[in-house]
Design an enzyme around this catalytic site. Sequence first.
Site, PDB file in Angstrom:
ATOM      1  N   PHE A  23     -35.540  -1.517 -52.278  1.00  0.00           N
ATOM      2  CA  PHE A  23     -34.855  -2.653 -52.894  1.00  0.00           C
ATOM      3  C   PHE A  23     -34.278  -2.347 -54.276  1.00  0.00           C
ATOM      4  CE2 PHE A  23     -38.821  -3.090 -55.255  1.00  0.00           C
ATOM      5  CZ  PHE A  23     -38.371  -3.530 -56.489  1.00  0.00           C
ATOM      6  N   GLU A  53     -34.590  -5.143 -46.668  1.00  0.00           N
ATOM      7  CA  GLU A  53     -34.372  -6.524 -46.197  1.00  0.00           C
ATOM      8  C   GLU A  53     -34.292  -7.487 -47.380  1.00  0.00           C
ATOM      9  OE1 GLU A  53     -36.924  -4.609 -45.738  1.00  0.00           O
ATOM     10  OE2 GLU A  53     -38.824  -5.655 -46.127  1.00  0.00           O
ATOM     11  N   ARG A  54     -34.599  -6.978 -48.586  1.00  0.00           N
ATOM     12  CA  ARG A  54     -34.529  -7.863 -49.749  1.00  0.00           C
ATOM     13  C   ARG A  54     -33.159  -7.830 -50.412  1.00  0.00           C
ATOM     14  NH1 ARG A  54     -40.204  -6.282 -52.644  1.00  0.00           N
ATOM     15  NH2 ARG A  54     -40.216  -4.407 -51.387  1.00  0.00           N
ATOM     16  N   GLU A  74     -48.779   2.887 -59.537  1.00  0.00           N
ATOM     17  CA  GLU A  74     -47.382   2.601 -59.860  1.00  0.00           C
ATOM     18  C   GLU A  74     -47.242   1.079 -59.948  1.00  0.00           C
ATOM     19  OE1 GLU A  74     -44.364   3.084 -56.802  1.00  0.00           O
ATOM     20  OE2 GLU A  74     -42.998   3.950 -58.278  1.00  0.00           O
ATOM     21  N   CYS A 109     -37.469   4.304 -60.068  1.00  0.00           N
ATOM     22  CA  CYS A 109     -38.436   5.346 -59.728  1.00  0.00           C
ATOM     23  C   CYS A 109     -38.519   6.385 -60.832  1.00  0.00           C
ATOM     24  CB  CYS A 109     -38.037   6.018 -58.424  1.00  0.00           C
ATOM     25  SG  CYS A 109     -36.425   6.757 -58.542  1.00  0.00           S
ATOM     26  N   LYS A 153     -30.617   1.255 -42.456  1.00  0.00           N
ATOM     27  CA  LYS A 153     -31.388   0.015 -42.628  1.00  0.00           C
ATOM     28  C   LYS A 153     -31.558  -0.218 -44.125  1.00  0.00           C
ATOM     29  CE  LYS A 153     -35.760  -1.166 -43.051  1.00  0.00           C
ATOM     30  NZ  LYS A 153     -35.599  -2.331 -43.927  1.00  0.00           N
TER      31      LYS A 153
END
Length: 550
Positions: free
Chosen positions: A197, A224-225, A432, A329, A221
């Site tokens: 995301f 989904e957010r 994290e 990240c 893909k």
Amino acid sequence: MLSRVLQVSAKKQAGRFAKVGFVRFQSSLLKLNTSVENFPTNHLESKSEPYLTPSFFNNQLIKSEANTWYDIHDPATNQVIAKVPQSTAQELDDAVKAADEAFHTWKNYSIIRRQGIAFKFVELLKLNMDRLAAMIVLEQGKTFPDAKGDVLRGLQVAEQACNVTNDLQGISLEVAKDMETKMIREPLGVIGSICPFNFPAMVPLWALPLVLVTGNTTVIKPSERVPGASMIIAQLAAEAGVPPGVINIVHGKHDTVNKIIEDPRIKAITFVGGDKAGKYIHDKGSALGKRVQANLGAKNHLVVLPDANKNQFINAVVGAAFGAAGQRCMAISVLVTVGKETNEWVKEVAQDASRLNVGSGFDPNSDLGPLINPESLTRAKEIITDSVKQGAQLLLDGTDFTPANPKFSKGNFLGPTILTNTKPGIRAYDEEIFGPVLSVINVDTLDEAIELINKNKYGNGVSLFTSSGGAAQKFNKEINCGQVGINVPIPVPLPMFSFTGNKGSFLGDLNFYGKAGLTFLTQPKTITSLWKPENVEEILKPSTSMPTQH
Ligand code: NAD
């Protein structure tokens, strides 16, 4: 004569692509809810109907026949702004079929022709940068300038991909009299891409441009957010000339991931996301004989030595720890101060961090936006509370932050937070957090700092601030981490290099983009030929005009 042969073959190719259109997507078509001139510049009105995110097959935006639709929330308001389907089993299969069929023609496009499409794609990405950034602000929450950076870093991969005519050159050698061996690299087939995301444009573009220029096809893909940016990118690629079937976008959660892992027509998987999903996808995909490159979680340390330029250091650490609300990240989540003097500088870091504006990503005064969802906010707060119980001290507490504007009272906001006196064994250091939380550890020597970092399970990025070339040299040689910055807080290499996280931050052998990315997406073939000169016959009449076909 030669040119006629080429024209016929181009017509045949066009005909073959038309056939890819017969896969079953005859359900209703949708339109994107933005255009190059028209995109959101503010949060949506509360009465707006949620937008139904289309899937992308056959260069068309298709309304899924799914029974399950997931809500997409604006993280600044938690209002439902869109819905994304769990693609049906039939839709998932159709997408893979389309990609598999298109591969056989797309791989035979000449490299010059694919390069031409890539140039056009770059141009369209540039033209649509603000539109893409606006969609990212709406769905992901980051600030508009930062969202433009998200697009830019993906665009740079697309620009580098245009150099494919140099980067993909083979080698050849006359190995015996009249015998030549050449080694070329060929595309693999269908590549599955599973995205996180936090970089809705950059991460899909870490793979897509190289997938295209190397002659592969793809099933993507998005998270989904945040699927909105991927939809725009796919449509721009089609507009640039990518033929139907080459790019397919499906949606959903586990069922979609499992299809990408298990379908034998998918030859390789690119994954970026958290440890749990990444390990599962890497291990299962590899066991099924697929190539997998998986970029995972991170805990990035910034080490500051007493001889560092203090102001440069403070600006760098504040930006790198709290920018994008820490949801990068490569965000700096641990500050390692070496010696007593630098430990004093932490107070000034806290002062500067406390002045950052937290708010809507559309507000030009905001320095950082909300976290992606309420669960992430709750988890971050729990880690902060637990860490204090374990002995950490709260130098700057952002947990009670509430936005001044009541419109954002339901948003997932966390103010910049600094925990001192942390160490391994304390949750804020061990996990994290993926939020604007900086853990500080004080050590006496550079050796201690290096030992601490080398013991950490992650190896995405690390940074040293110093004015000593000798200290930098020692650090570069002894540190075990994939991306090292010297007086650079977030050392992500540009795409002529690769994204080289290591240890627990990466699973696989070949990294994203750069030479490693091209190698990941292609396989070598050697061809050894013997042609004796006496075979030569003059079969074609020389042409007097410059060739014009690709
Ligand atoms: P995530 O792992 O929750 O999701 C990533 C993708 O995997 C999504 O498409 C999601 O639908 C799917 N997924 C989630 N859980 C799954 C499961 N159990 N099984 C199969 N598929 C699953 O990650 P996220 O929250 O979207 O992104 C944040 C994470 O990504 C952080 O850990 C961050 O460090 C990491 N990240 C790493 C890099 C890097 O280059 N190392 C870059 C960006 C993000």
